[in-house]
Design a protein around this motif. Structure first.
Motif, mmCIF file in Angstrom:
data_model
loop_
_atom_site.group_PDB
_atom_site.id
_atom_site.type_symbol
_atom_site.label_atom_id
_atom_site.label_comp_id
_atom_site.label_asym_id
_atom_site.label_seq_id
_atom_site.Cartn_x
_atom_site.Cartn_y
_atom_site.Cartn_z
ATOM 1 N N ARG B 358 0.862 -1.332 0.010
ATOM 2 C CA ARG B 358 0.001 -0.058 0.101
ATOM 3 C C ARG B 358 0.963 1.172 -0.040
ATOM 4 O O ARG B 358 0.720 2.202 -0.789
ATOM 5 C CB ARG B 358 -0.856 -0.094 1.133
ATOM 6 C CG ARG B 358 -1.784 -1.004 1.244
ATOM 7 C CD ARG B 358 -2.658 -1.348 2.661
ATOM 8 N NE ARG B 358 -3.371 -2.475 2.631
ATOM 9 C CZ ARG B 358 -4.408 -3.117 3.219
ATOM 10 N NH1 ARG B 358 -4.983 -2.033 3.840
ATOM 11 N NH2 ARG B 358 -4.789 -3.914 3.230
ATOM 12 N N HIS B 359 2.009 1.344 0.687
ATOM 13 C CA HIS B 359 2.857 2.301 0.857
ATOM 14 C C HIS B 359 3.500 2.552 -0.433
ATOM 15 O O HIS B 359 3.283 3.602 -1.011
ATOM 16 C CB HIS B 359 4.038 1.927 2.082
ATOM 17 C CG HIS B 359 3.453 1.909 3.404
ATOM 18 N ND1 HIS B 359 4.485 1.612 4.197
ATOM 19 C CD2 HIS B 359 2.365 2.034 3.998
ATOM 20 C CE1 HIS B 359 3.652 1.536 5.219
ATOM 21 N NE2 HIS B 359 2.450 1.855 5.183
ATOM 22 N N ARG B 367 3.051 11.855 -4.153
ATOM 23 C CA ARG B 367 4.117 12.471 -4.011
ATOM 24 C C ARG B 367 5.515 12.006 -4.587
ATOM 25 O O ARG B 367 6.340 12.597 -5.014
ATOM 26 C CB ARG B 367 4.539 12.768 -2.574
ATOM 27 C CG ARG B 367 4.906 11.412 -1.819
ATOM 28 C CD ARG B 367 4.806 11.928 -0.410
ATOM 29 N NE ARG B 367 5.343 10.658 0.453
ATOM 30 C CZ ARG B 367 6.278 10.121 1.011
ATOM 31 N NH1 ARG B 367 7.514 10.736 0.283
ATOM 32 N NH2 ARG B 367 6.432 8.889 1.496
ATOM 33 N N SER B 396 -4.964 7.052 6.193
ATOM 34 C CA SER B 396 -3.731 6.367 5.550
ATOM 35 C C SER B 396 -3.000 6.995 4.254
ATOM 36 O O SER B 396 -2.008 7.316 3.994
ATOM 37 C CB SER B 396 -3.862 4.962 5.268
ATOM 38 O OG SER B 396 -4.316 4.305 6.446
ATOM 39 N N TRP B 397 -4.020 7.380 3.365
ATOM 40 C CA TRP B 397 -3.718 8.195 2.364
ATOM 41 C C TRP B 397 -3.201 9.438 2.381
ATOM 42 O O TRP B 397 -2.117 9.901 2.057
ATOM 43 C CB TRP B 397 -5.030 8.342 1.348
ATOM 44 C CG TRP B 397 -5.240 6.945 0.402
ATOM 45 C CD1 TRP B 397 -5.729 6.041 0.694
ATOM 46 C CD2 TRP B 397 -4.296 6.752 -0.799
ATOM 47 N NE1 TRP B 397 -5.552 5.210 -0.352
ATOM 48 C CE2 TRP B 397 -4.749 5.625 -1.257
ATOM 49 C CE3 TRP B 397 -3.335 7.429 -1.378
ATOM 50 C CZ2 TRP B 397 -4.106 4.916 -2.412
ATOM 51 C CZ3 TRP B 397 -2.840 7.144 -2.755
ATOM 52 C CH2 TRP B 397 -3.154 5.766 -3.128
ATOM 53 N N TRP B 399 -1.645 10.392 5.202
ATOM 54 C CA TRP B 399 -0.300 9.844 5.883
ATOM 55 C C TRP B 399 0.560 9.890 4.813
ATOM 56 O O TRP B 399 1.904 10.195 4.783
ATOM 57 C CB TRP B 399 -0.505 8.822 6.724
ATOM 58 C CG TRP B 399 0.947 8.609 7.546
ATOM 59 C CD1 TRP B 399 2.019 7.928 6.976
ATOM 60 C CD2 TRP B 399 0.936 8.625 8.976
ATOM 61 N NE1 TRP B 399 2.911 7.819 8.122
ATOM 62 C CE2 TRP B 399 2.443 8.081 9.006
ATOM 63 C CE3 TRP B 399 0.198 9.031 10.052
ATOM 64 C CZ2 TRP B 399 2.690 8.332 10.434
ATOM 65 C CZ3 TRP B 399 0.713 8.964 11.468
ATOM 66 C CH2 TRP B 399 1.871 8.758 11.523
ATOM 67 N N LEU B 400 0.283 8.859 3.807
ATOM 68 C CA LEU B 400 1.213 8.112 2.832
ATOM 69 C C LEU B 400 1.842 9.313 1.747
ATOM 70 O O LEU B 400 2.756 9.285 1.260
ATOM 71 C CB LEU B 400 0.838 6.840 2.051
ATOM 72 C CG LEU B 400 0.678 5.740 2.945
ATOM 73 C CD1 LEU B 400 0.067 4.595 2.525
ATOM 74 C CD2 LEU B 400 1.829 5.426 3.596
ATOM 75 N N GLN B 407 4.660 14.595 8.530
ATOM 76 C CA GLN B 407 5.537 13.447 8.172
ATOM 77 C C GLN B 407 6.922 14.007 7.576
ATOM 78 O O GLN B 407 6.923 15.167 7.133
ATOM 79 C CB GLN B 407 4.771 12.797 6.959
ATOM 80 C CG GLN B 407 3.740 11.981 7.180
ATOM 81 C CD GLN B 407 4.053 10.919 8.196
ATOM 82 O OE1 GLN B 407 4.604 10.172 7.844
ATOM 83 N NE2 GLN B 407 3.503 11.066 9.357
#
Lengths: 448, 594
Positions: B358-359, B367, B396-397, B399-400, B407
Motif C-alpha cells: 500500500r505504501h 508524492r 492512511s492516504w 499519511w502516505l 511526516q
C-alpha cells in the motif's frame, strides 16, 4: 466566492454600499478576526468613539496601507470596495511591488487562477510597480503559454526577482522554445536590475543567458536553473564570468565544470554562498559522468570558505563510480535512490564539510560501519535522514552516541531498524532520547 | 408491556461480542435482526465485486448462525429512512438497537434514525464496539482535539483504562426467550441477495481468496494466535516475500466488517502474551494494527471533510495534478513498473495487499511519481480494498502522501528498488503478471532495461506485450521532491521539522514577510500558496535562530552564512500560530520533541 476586480464592478459595489463611511467599529472588530491589524488600530477605534468625525473611512492612508499589507489579495480587493479612500490605498504602488500570478486550467488543476481582469489591471496600472514577480503554473501547456504572454507584456518594469514555478509537471518545457525565450528576454532587456531569477525546468538557452548577462550583470545575485536542457556549460560559464555578484547558483551536474568553479572563485567575484547541483541520469549505464578536479573544489573553498554545496543525486547505484573519489567539499547531500555501502563509505572518507545527509534507501546490506565512519569524520554533521536504510540497532546507537547532541535532525523508519541482542526498538527510543537530550522516536508508517 | 426489538446490523456482522444485540434480546418478547442494503453501500458505484461478495458472504454466515438459534436474518431492501417507518408499524417495534458508528456520515444518518424512532415511540440503544475506545473520550483526554501524531495518540491510550471486556456470543436460550415467527416467504422477502441480483457477473472468478463471515473470522483468529504462540515472538514480524501474499491468518477485512470484534482480538492477544511472557503486561506495540485503526477513527470522527483536501483543516494543501489517463494506468496496473502493476493486480483480483505494498503504490501515485491527488487513490482503494474503512482509508492516504500528521517528506519509495529488496527473486511479480514470468531476476523489476535478446527469450517485448514505464522515476522524484519542498516551506507550522525543506538559500532583500495569518486566509480561498517574493524561499521560512522574531527575515537580513537550526521547535512561534487544529498538532509535536 466570485472575485471581480474590474473597475466597473468596484464602482457598482461602491454605489451599492454608500453607507460605508459609517462603517462601525464593531464591524471592524469582526474583520480583525480574520486579519491581524496592528495594535494601534485598536486605539484608533476607541478614539473614534470620542471624536465622532473620525470613522474607518477616515483612517490615514499609512494606517490602511499597513493593514492592507497584512491582508491577502482577495481580502484586500474586498476591503477596497468599502469606500473610495480604501480603494485609493488598494492602488498604492507599495502594494503591487510583489505579485504571484497563478495560472491553472480547470482540467489539470484543483487550484484557481488569478482572474484575467486582475491580470489586465496589473499590466495596465501596476506593471511599473512590480518588483518581485512569480508565476505558478500547473501541468498544462496553455498555462505556461499564458505566463509567457504576460511576461512579454512586462515592458515598463523594474523587476528585481522573477520566478517561474511549475506546481506539477514542468509545463514550460512544452512551450515552444522561441516563444519562451522571447518572452523571457523581454524581462531581461527591460528590467535592468534583476537580482534573482528562478527558472528551473524551462527551455532557457545560451543566447537568452547572454541577454541576461548583457543587461543585468551588475545586479544578478541568484540564478536557479536546474534541469534546463538547452543551456550548455559554455552558457553558464559566461554568466559566472560576467556576473561577479552572483551568490547563489543552482544547476545540473552536466553544466558543472572546472572552469565554472574557477570563474566563480576569481578575485573579482564575490563569495559564493550556495551552490546546488542536481545529478540526474536519463538511462542507466548510458550517461558517463565527468569528474571535477580537487584543485577546482579547493579554489572554490579558498575563495568562499563558507559556501554551502548542496548535491541531489538521482542515480542508479552503478553510476556513482566517479563521485567522491577525492575530497569533495559538499555540505548537503540527498540521495533519491538506493546507495551502496561502498558509496556511503566514500562519503565518510571524503566529505569533511558534510552538514546534512539524506539517504532514502540502501542496497541489500545494513550500513553500520559506513554510518559510524561518517559520525567519526564528518564533524559538522547535524542532520541525517535515513529513510528505509537498514541499520542494526547497535550500529545506529553507536552512530548516535558519536554524534550526540549535535544532531538536530535524526530520521529513520522504525521498520528498518534491525533489533539485535543489545537493543530492541523500545530501548532505542529511550537511549537515543537520552543521547540527544530530547524525546526522539523513529518515523512510523501505518500498518494498515 | 410487550417489547419488540429490532437489531440493525451495519458493520458488526457477528453474534459474538455484540452488546447492542444483547440489548435487543434483553427482556424482549420478539427480536428481529435486520440488515438494510444502505444506499451509501448499495447505491455507490464505487464498491467493487470483491467487497460485495465479502459482505454477502458475511450476511449468509450471519443468517446461517441465526438459523441455528431458530431465528433468521432479515435483509430489507431500501433506504433506512424509508424502511424504518414501515418496519416500526408492521412489526410493532418498541426497541431499536445498533452499534455506534463514529464516522461523520454515519453519525448524521443515525441521528436522523434516532429522531425518527422517537417519533414512533421506539427506544434506541446504541453501543460502541467497532473501536476499542470511544473516539470522543480520546479527544476529550487530548484537550478536546484529536491527537495528530501516533505517538501522542499512544500516550493518551496509555493513560486510559483497558478497553471493555468482550461479551459472550448469543446463546440459543437467549434467543428462545424472544422467539419470533418466521414467515414461509422469508427467503423471498428477506433473503440475502446474490451477486447476480446486484448486477454482477460472477462466472469464472470462483477462486476468491477472502471468504466473508464471522465463522471464517473466528477460525482465522485461532490460526493467527496459534502462529503467534508458535513463533513466541511478539516483535513486528520481518517482512519477507511471503508477507506479500494473502495469508490465511490475515484479519483486517474481518475487523472492517465487524465479523471479528476488535476487543476479542485485543484480549486474545493480551492473554497469549501474558501466558507466554510470565504475566508481564504487554507493550502497546503488540496492538499496533488495532491502534492505527483507532488513531484514524479518532482523527476522522469530527471532520466531515476528512476524506478530501479542500476544507479539511488537517490536510496540507498540495497542488496535485489532474491526470485521468495516468490515474487509470495506475488503477489498472498498466504503469510499466512490474512492482506497482503486480500490487494493483493483486488488489483488484483479491481485495487485499500488504501494508508495504500500500505504501509503495500510494507513494507512486502521489508524492513519489505521478503527483496525483491522494483522494483519487483513496477512491480506488475504497472500491477494491476489502478492509477500506472510511477513516482508515482517508487517514492512511493522507499519511502516505505526506498531507497530514507531520511526516518527513524526503523519503519516497523507489518503484524498482523497494520491491526488489523485499522479494529479490520477483516471485510475487511472476504470480500477478504472468507475462513477465520468464524474465530473469535481474530484470524482472525493470524489464525495459533488459536487452532485446532477453526480452525475446522471455516472450515479452516491452512496449508490445508489456507497457513501457509510464514515467522516468528519477526525473519525477526529483521534480516532486522540489514540489513538496515548495509546499512545506510555506507552512510556517512545519518550520524546522522537515529535512530538505531547510536546505539554505539566500534571502531576498524583499518585502516584509507575509504574516501567518494572511497565509491562512489565502488558503481558505483554496489557494495554498501565499504571495511571496520569488527566486528563493519565502523569507520567513528560512530557518532562523530560535530567539529572533520572524520579522527579522526582512530587509537587509541577508544570507545567514552559517546555518543555524532551531533546536527542537522555537517556542516563540507558539504564540504566533492560530488556534486551528494544525496549531494544536504543532504543540503536540513540540511536546514530543521536548
Amino acid at each position: 466566492m466570485p472575485f471581480y476586480v474590474d473597475e466597473e464592478s468596484w464602482n457598482k459595489m461602491k454605489r451599492g454600499r454608500s453607507k460605508c463611511q459609517s462603517f462601525t467599529p464593531s464591524e471592524g472588530r469582526k474583520k480583525r478576526h480574520r486579519s491581524v491589524a496592528p495594535p494601534y488600530v485598536q486605539t484608533g477605534s476607541s478614539a473614534s468613539q470620542k471624536l465622532t468625525e473620525e470613522t474607518w473611512g477616515n483612517l490615514p492612508h499609512h494606517v490602511v496601507l499597513h493593514i492592507f499589507q497584512h491582508l491577502s489579495l482577495v481580502d484586500r480587493a474586498r476591503a477596497s470596495s468599502v469606500c473610495r479612500r480604501w480603494n485609493d490605498v488598494f492602488h498604492i504602488p507599495d502594494l503591487w511591488r510583489k505579485f504571484e500570478f497563478e495560472l491553472n486550467q480547470p482540467a489539470t488543476s484543483y487550484l484557481r487562477s488569478t482572474h484575467p481582469d486582475l491580470i489586465q489591471q496589473i499590466i495596465k496600472r501596476h506593471a511599473q510597480h512590480l518588483q518581485y514577480v512569480s508565476f505558478k503554473v500547473d501541468s498544462c501547456t496553455e498555462s505556461a503559454e499564458a505566463a509567457c504572454d504576460i511576461l512579454s507584456q512586462l515592458v515598463n518594469c523594474t523587476i528585481k526577482t522573477l520566478g517561474l514555478i511549475s506546481t506539477a509537471r514542468p509545463s514550460f518545457m512544452d512551450v515552444s522554445q522561441s516563444h519562451f525565450v522571447s518572452a523571457l528576454t523581454v524581462v531581461f532587456v527591460n528590467s535592468k536590475s534583476l537580482s534573482s531569477i528562478k527558472i528551473d525546468d524551462t527551455p532557457v538557452d545560451d543566447p537568452s543567458l547572454k541577454v541576461l548577462v548583457a543587461n543585468n550583470s551588475d545586479t544578478l545575485k541568484l540564478l536557479k536553473m536546474s534541469s534546463c536542457p538547452h543551456v550548455s556549460p559554455a552558457g553558464i560559464l559566461c554568466v559566472a564570468d560576467q556576473c561577479h555578484g552572483l551568490r547563489e547558483l543552482a544547476l545540473n551536474y552536466h553544466l558543472l565544470s572546472d572552469e565554472l568553479l574557477l570563474a566563480l572563485s576569481s578575485e573579482k567575484h564575490v563569495h559564493l554562498e550556495h551552490l546546488r547541483i542536481d545529478v540526474v541520469s536519463e538511462n542507466p549505464g548510458q550517461t558517463q559522468f565527468h569528474t571535477i578536479k580537487k584543485s577546482s573544489w579547493d579554489a572554490l573553498i579558498r575563495h568562499s570558505p563558507q559556501v554551502n554545496i548542496v548535491m541531489y543525486f538521482f542515480l542508479y547505484e552503478e553510476e556513482f563510480e566517479p563521485f567522491f573519489r577525492e575530497e569533495t567539499p559538499v555540505t548537503h547531500l540527498y540521495f533519491g535512490r538506493a546507495v551502496s555501502k561502498d558509496m556511503l563509505g566514500r562519503i565518510g572518507l571524503n566529505c569533511p564539510r558534510l552538514v546534512e545527509l539524506v539517504v532514502c534507501a540502501n542496497g541489500l546490506e545494513p550500513l553500520d560501519e559506513e554510518l559510524i565512519r561518517i559520525a567519526e569524520r564528518c564533524k559538522s554533521l547535524t542532520a541525517i535522514g535515513l529513510g528505509e536504510c537498514e541499520v542494526t540497532c547497535s550500529g545506529f546507537m553507536e552512530f548516535v552516541k558519536m554524534c550526540g547532541g549535535r544532531l538536530n535532525q535524526l530520521s529513520i523508519m522504525e521498520e528498518v531498524l534491525i533489533p539485535d541482542n543489545t537493543y530492541n526498538i523500545e530501548q532505542i527510543h529511550s537511549e537515543v532520547s537520552k543521547q540527544l537530550g530530547r524525546i526522539w522516536f523513529p518515523d512510523m508508517m501505518p500498518t494498515w | 408491556m410487550v417489547v419488540n426489538s429490532v437489531h440493525w446490523f451495519r458493520k458488526g456482522l457477528r453474534l459474538h461480542d455484540n452488546p447492542a444485540l444483547q440489548e435487543a434480546l434483553n427482556g424482549a418478547d420478539t427480536v428481529r435482526c435486520v440488515y438494510i442494503l444502505d444506499p451509501w453501500f448499495a447505491g455507490s458505484v464505487n464498491v467493487g465485486v470483491n467487497r460485495w461478495r465479502f459482505l454477502l458472504e458475511s450476511l449468509e454466515d450471519l443468517d446461517t448462525s441465526l438459523r441455528k438459534l431458530n431465528s433468521r436474518l432479515f435483509v430489507v431492501r431500501g433506504q433506512p429512512t424509508d424502511v424504518f417507518p414501515r418496519l416500526f408499524k408492521e412489526w410493532n417495534v418498541t426497541r431499536l438497537t445498533f452499534e455506534y458508528d463514529s464516522e461523520p456520515y454515519g453519525k448524521e444518518r443515525d441521528a436522523a434514525i434516532i429522531k425518527m424512532a422517537q417519533e414512533y415511540g421506539v427506544d434506541t440503544v446504541v453501543r460502541n464496539t467497532h473501536t476499542l475506545y470511544n473516539p470522543d473520550r480520546i479527544i476529550e483526554m487530548n484537550n478536546h482535539s484529536p491527537p495528530l501524531t501516533f505517538k501522542r495518540f499512544q500516550a493518551i491510550v496509555n493513560r486510559l483504562e483497558l478497553p471493555r471486556k468482550p461479551l459472550p456470543t448469543i446463546t440459543q436460550e437467549q434467543m428462545a426467550r424472544c422467539h419470533t415467527q418466521i414467515s414461509d416467504n422469508h427467503d423471498d422477502r428477506y433473503g440475502v441477495p446474490s451477486l447476480e441480483e446486484l448486477g454482477f457477473r460472477t462466472q469464472g472468478d470462483s477462486s476468491h481468496v477472502w471468504k466473508g463471515g464471522e465463522t471464517e473470522a473466528l477460525e482465522r483468529l485461532n490460526k493467527h494466535l496459534d502462529r503467534k504462540a508458535w513463533v513466541a515472538n511478539f516483535e513486528r514480524p520481518r517482512i519477507t516475500a511471503q508477507s506479500l501474499f494473502a495469508s490465511p491468518t490475515g484479519l483486517s477485512p474481518y475487523l472492517r466488517f465487524g465479523c471479528l470484534s476488535c476487543r476479542v482480538f485485543y484480549y486474545n492477544l493480551r492473554e497469549l502474551y501474558m501466558k507466554l511472557r510470565r504475566r508481564s503486561s504487554p507493550p502497546l506495540s503488540l496492538f499496533g494494527q488495532l491502534l492505527w485503526r483507532e488513531f484514524f477513527y479518532t482523527a476522522g470522527t469530527n471532520n466531515p471533510n476528512f476524506d478530501r483536501m479542500e476544507g479539511n483543516p488537517i490536510c496540507v494543501q498540495i497542488p496535485w495534478d489532474h491526470n485521468p489517463e495516468a490515474l487509470a494506468k495506475w488503477a489498472e496496473g498498466r504503469t510499466g513498473f512490474p512492482w506497482i502493476d503486480a500490487i494493483m493486480t493483486q488488489l483488484r483480483q483479491e481485495g487485499w495487499i500488504h501494508h508495504l505494498a500500500r505504501h509503495a503504490v500510494a507513494c507512486f501515485l502521489t508524492r513519489g511519481d505521478l503527483w496525483i491527488s491522494w483522494e483519487s487513490g483513496m477512491k480506488v482503494f475504497e472500491e477494491l480494498l476489502l478492509d477500506a474503512d472510511w477513516s482508515v482509508n482517508a487517514g492512511s492516504w493522507m499519511w502516505l502522501s505526506c498531507s497530514a500528521f507531520f511526516q518527513q517528506f524526503f523519503h519516497c519509495y523507489c518503484p524498482v528498488g523497494f520491491g526488489r529488496r523485499t522479494d529479490p527473486s520477483g516471485d510475487y511479480i511472476r504470480r500477478y503478471i504472468p507475462k513477465l514470468k520468464d524474465y530473469p531476476n535481474r530484470y524482472i523489476y525493470e524489464p525495459w532495461n533488459a536487452p532485446e535478446s532477453v526480452q525475446k527469450a522471455a516472450n515479452c517485448i516491452v512496449g508490445v506485450d508489456y507497457p513501457k514505464p509510464m514515467i522516468n522515476h528519477a526525473e519525477s522524484s526529483r521534480l516532486n521532491i522540489e514540489r513538496m519542498k515548495q509546499v512545506y516551506q510555506q507552512l510556517s507550522h512545519y518550520r524546522g521539522l522537515s529535512l530538505l525543506a531547510s536546505v539554505p538559500t539566500i534571502q531576498e532583500e524583499a518585502e516584509p514577510p507575509m504574516s501567518d495569518d494572511s497565509q491562512a486566509s489565502s488558503s481558505t480561498t483554496g489557494q495554498p500558496s501565499s504571495p511571496t517574493p520569488t527566486g528563493s524561499t519565502p523569507p520567513n521560512s528560512e530557518p532562523s535562530t530560535p530567539n529572533t522574531s520572524p520579522t527579522d527575515g526582512a530587509p537587509g537580513a541577508h544570507a545567514q552564512r552559517k546555518r543555524v537550526r532551531p533546536s527542537g521547535f522555537p517556542s516563540k512561534q507558539k504564540s504566533k500560530v492560530k488556534h486551528t487544529i494544525e496549531a494544536k498538532g504543532v504543540e503536540q509535536k513540540t511536546d514530543e520533541k521536548q
